[in-house]
Each structure stands twice: as C-alpha cells, then as structure tokens.
Scaffold this motif. Structure first.
Motif, mmCIF file in Angstrom:
data_model
loop_
_atom_site.group_PDB
_atom_site.id
_atom_site.type_symbol
_atom_site.label_atom_id
_atom_site.label_comp_id
_atom_site.label_asym_id
_atom_site.label_seq_id
_atom_site.Cartn_x
_atom_site.Cartn_y
_atom_site.Cartn_z
ATOM 1 N N UNK A 115 0.844 -1.109 0.022
ATOM 2 C CA UNK A 115 -0.035 0.088 0.116
ATOM 3 C C UNK A 115 0.729 1.101 0.029
ATOM 4 N N UNK A 116 1.921 1.195 0.755
ATOM 5 C CA UNK A 116 2.698 2.564 0.850
ATOM 6 C C UNK A 116 3.377 2.648 -0.629
ATOM 7 N N UNK A 117 3.908 1.665 -1.292
ATOM 8 C CA UNK A 117 4.622 1.835 -2.207
ATOM 9 C C UNK A 117 3.684 2.505 -3.482
ATOM 10 N N UNK A 118 2.272 1.807 -3.535
ATOM 11 C CA UNK A 118 1.373 2.044 -4.469
ATOM 12 C C UNK A 118 0.802 3.416 -4.217
ATOM 13 N N UNK A 119 0.457 3.894 -3.024
ATOM 14 C CA UNK A 119 -0.243 5.136 -2.618
ATOM 15 C C UNK A 119 0.780 6.286 -2.645
ATOM 16 N N UNK A 120 2.124 6.076 -2.152
ATOM 17 C CA UNK A 120 2.827 7.139 -1.719
ATOM 18 C C UNK A 120 3.787 7.556 -2.890
ATOM 19 N N UNK A 121 3.887 6.610 -3.888
ATOM 20 C CA UNK A 121 4.897 6.884 -4.949
ATOM 21 C C UNK A 121 4.358 6.760 -6.418
ATOM 22 N N UNK A 122 4.932 7.400 -7.272
ATOM 23 C CA UNK A 122 4.479 7.357 -8.616
ATOM 24 C C UNK A 122 5.676 7.300 -9.469
ATOM 25 N N UNK A 123 5.572 6.491 -10.734
ATOM 26 C CA UNK A 123 6.541 6.019 -11.540
ATOM 27 C C UNK A 123 6.867 7.255 -12.505
ATOM 28 N N UNK A 124 8.107 7.578 -12.654
ATOM 29 C CA UNK A 124 8.763 8.565 -13.443
ATOM 30 C C UNK A 124 9.907 7.934 -13.883
ATOM 31 N N UNK A 125 10.059 7.960 -15.356
ATOM 32 C CA UNK A 125 11.367 7.582 -16.102
ATOM 33 C C UNK A 125 11.983 6.323 -15.589
ATOM 34 N N UNK A 126 11.067 5.382 -15.100
ATOM 35 C CA UNK A 126 11.597 4.095 -14.496
ATOM 36 C C UNK A 126 11.989 4.104 -12.895
ATOM 37 N N UNK A 127 11.726 5.012 -12.412
ATOM 38 C CA UNK A 127 11.901 5.164 -10.901
ATOM 39 C C UNK A 127 10.374 5.428 -10.131
ATOM 40 N N UNK A 128 10.627 5.332 -8.923
ATOM 41 C CA UNK A 128 9.461 5.366 -7.972
ATOM 42 C C UNK A 128 9.713 6.748 -7.146
ATOM 43 N N UNK A 129 8.830 7.594 -7.336
ATOM 44 C CA UNK A 129 9.134 9.168 -6.678
ATOM 45 C C UNK A 129 8.085 9.309 -5.862
ATOM 46 N N UNK A 130 8.505 9.633 -4.696
ATOM 47 C CA UNK A 130 7.550 10.041 -3.599
ATOM 48 C C UNK A 130 7.010 11.395 -3.953
ATOM 49 N N UNK A 131 5.371 11.481 -3.770
ATOM 50 C CA UNK A 131 4.636 12.423 -4.639
ATOM 51 C C UNK A 131 4.533 13.415 -3.717
ATOM 52 N N UNK A 132 4.975 13.833 -2.465
ATOM 53 C CA UNK A 132 5.110 14.641 -1.625
ATOM 54 C C UNK A 132 6.381 15.290 -1.518
#
Length: 407
Positions: A115-132
């Motif tokens: 849940x943390x990975x899917x809710x708090x991060x978004x994929x950009x250029x092959x990396x997961x970026x913290x939305x905040x």
C-alpha cells in the motif's frame, strides 16, 4: 527469591583461551582472527562472504552506502524495530519511510508495504518518486525481529516488481531459517549483531553477509577508511608503505580480540539456539496453562525461530483493559513489580514513530502505525538463556501469576 536476568551470554574456557592467544600474538586490531570469524559465520549461514564491523548499526550503514543509498532517496523500514534500523538510513542522508507490522509475528506487514509503495509513490522515468517530497524510493530494510524471519519472499517479490534494493536487518536472527534456508541466503545482503543480548556475542560487533563478492570487496574497503589493501594483506607483503585511498570511508573494523571471542562463540551457536528453543517450548506450555493474560510468540509453519528473545503480548481482552494506553500503563507497572522481586524483563522493542527524533522531525502520532504502537506498549520479554532450568521458568511464571493476581 532467585534473581533472573532477561538474558546472559554463554561462555566457556574456550573464549578465554582464544582471546589470550590473540593478546599473546600481539595482533589485537583487525586481522586473521576476524577473517576466520567472518569465514565461519558465513559458512554456518550458507553464504559465501562475511564482512565484520563494529556493530550491526555500522554493518547496516556500510551495506546501505555500498548499495548507493544517499540523500534524496527513501528507504522503507518497519515501525516496530530498534532505532538502529532507521538511524542507519538517516546516517546516509536518506529518509526512512515507516511501514506497520503484524502483531502476531512482530515483523513487517507486507500488505501495508505494498500500500505504501502504490499510494505514496508514482513512476517517472523508471523510478518510483515520492509524491510529496520528490525523493526516489531506493529500497526496503525489513527486520527479522526477535529471531523470526519476516515474510522475506513477499518482500523480495515486491522489490523485484518495483526494482528496489533489499537489505535485511537480521540483528536478532543469526541462525533463523525458512524451510531450511538461513537468513541472508534469500538473495539480499543481511546484517547481524553480536551485542551481548544476541545469541552469540563479541561484546559489540556486527557483520554483513552476502553472496556478492564485489559488494563484499567494496564494503571491506569502505570499513577501512576507503583503503584498497587490508592491514592483514599489508602484513603479508610490503607493509612499510601505506595503501591507496580513492574515496572517503569509515573506521568500522572489528578487533582481533573480538574475532577470537567470535570464533569460540560461533561453535556454540547451534547449542545456544537449541537450548533457547527448548526453553520457549516450556514457556509456551506454562503460559498456556496458567497465564492466559499473556499471548505467546508464534512460529509459522516452515519457519525456524531462534528465540533470541522470548517476547509475549498482553491480552487486553482477558485483562479487561479497554485501550492500548491503559494496557501500556498496566504493563509498565507489572514489569516494575517483577523487577522488584528479581525477575528482569523488557518491552520487546520500540515504535520508532513515537521516539523523540522521529516524532519531532516527521510529526508522527500514535495512530499512524497502530500495530507498532500496540507492540511498543504491550510486549514483554521474559528471561531466556542457556542454563535457565524448567524449575526456573516455572518459578518465573508462577511469580508472574501471583503478581498479576495482586494487581
């Protein structure tokens, strides 16, 4: 009444002899005994490389730096763990992101992890970026708490799915297994502790276990100020010249005096674990029979628990207590009364999000990680060590029963 420590190391004359040999050799800094201790520890766990350090904290930090964790990155760790887990992340300049745990195993809740990975991060250029914050999610630092492996297969599955690094905090778990596979042999580096509360001890000390020879080489260089040649190797060659230093490293070296103690201790590890497992069976039986206010630790099917610590939980329903906060007050009073009659106990470990530094920095409240908070308040570690007898354990549980009845 007889006094019972919560734990104590198991020593014989062999430790004295090997330490004496080390002292008489004149080689007391990191050297051949540390190298042999690394070899024997890795062999026991079925892993090719061991890199000894000054503590499990420095082992974690060393592995994290070698794997590239740094400022601008996040690492997910359980909210119920000794503070060293998250402190090591902070030491790299990265940010620890907490995940709740399961109350039955005290280990990371992999559903919450997803849940943390899917809710708090978004994929950009092959990396997961913290939305905040914009930080890159580097990886996960799961803990094998109290000698029981976490659900490392599910952790690894998530790491593979999202291209994350995993370093296992196995401070308490030397010798722990799942289906016969030891901690550290699940495809990740693992970090173990040799603090006196652990199954075997070198006083202070730690080690990184890995099957990656290149990673081991880099960590050996980093632990010695960034040196490309160890003191042991210099002694066998042209030792009059200092080695090259191509990067700034650390002084995380274990001494040969500690390595000598470790060589004696690693031979005893299987015996120590066997004795602790026998003691855990006795506690399970006694508590089930006469102390329903306590919930005994679990050992899932296929798992091999080493019981580095025997940690129970208070059963609030049986006690008739309506909140975790009231349960915590009851637990603390109980532990104080037990200490007064010679029975040493401890809370299991702490909820990181309720510790001053993390609470103040990140603004956590108790409800952020409810299971970690409950385990912080309701966990109780009972005395368990080599040499404790069934009579001792019966005496301990009988006196807990009397104390509970009098409260």
């Amino acid at each position: 009444m007889k006094k019972y420590p919560v734990t104590k190391p198991y020593f014989t004359d062999e430790e004295i002899q090997l330490i004496s040999d080390s002292l008489n050799s004149g080689w007391v800094a990191q050297g051949p005994k540390v190298a042999e201790f690394e070899k024997q520890t890795a062999k026991h766990e079925g892993i090719s490389e061991g890199v000894a350090t000054t503590s499990c904290t420095t082992a974690l930090h060393l592995a994290m730096v070698a794997y590239g964790l740094k400022a601008g990155m996040d690492a997910i760790a359980p909210a119920f763990t000794f503070v060293a887990t998250t402190n090591a992340i902070v030491m790299t300049g990265a940010v620890p992101v907490l995940c709740d745990i399961r109350q039955d195993t005290f280990n990371i809740d992999t559903e919450n992890l997803r849940q943390i990975i899917e809710n708090q991060y978004e994929s950009k250029n092959g990396r997961l970026i913290n939305k905040k914050t914009g930080n890159v999610l580097w990886g996960i630092v799961p803990v094998h708490e109290f000698g029981l492996c976490c659900d490392i297969y599910e952790v690894n599955k998530l790491a593979t799915e999202y291209n994350l690094t995993v370093i296992e905090d196995a401070a308490c778990a030397l010798g722990a297994k799942i289906n016969g596979i030891h901690q550290g042999a699940f495809g990740n580096a693992s970090c173990i502790s040799f603090h006196p509360r652990k199954s075997i001890t070198t006083g202070e000390g730690g080690m990184v276990l890995t099957d990656d020879s290149n990673l081991a080489k880099r960590m050996r260089e980093l632990r010695t100020h960034g040196s490309t040649v160890s003191a042991d190797a210099r002694d066998k060659g042209k030792g009059f010249l200092l080695p090259e230093f191509n990067e700034a490293g650390y002084n995380y070296r274990m001494t040969d005096v500690q390595g000598a103690m470790g060589l004696a201790q690693i031979k005893k590890l299987d015996t120590i674990i066997e004795e602790k497992r026998k003691g855990a069976v006795i506690y399970n039986e006694l508590i089930s029979d006469i102390l329903p206010e306590f919930i005994t630790p679990v050992e899932p099917e296929g798992y091999f628990h080493t019981y580095q610590s025997y940690v129970c939980m208070l059963n609030l329903e049986v006690l008739g207590i309506g909140s975790v906060e009231e349960g915590g007050k009851y637990r603390n009073t109980l532990l104080e009364k037990l200490e007064a009659i010679g029975i040493a106990t401890r809370q299991g470990t702490h909820a990181v999000h309720m510790l001053g530094y993390y609470k103040n920095r990140f603004g956590y409240v108790s409800e952020d990680y409810v299971n970690a908070y409950a385990c912080d308040h309701l966990s109780i570690t009972l005395p368990l060590y080599v040499g404790i007898s069934r009579d001792d354990q019966e005496d301990i549980v009988r006196n807990i029963r009397k104390t509970v009845d009098a409260m």
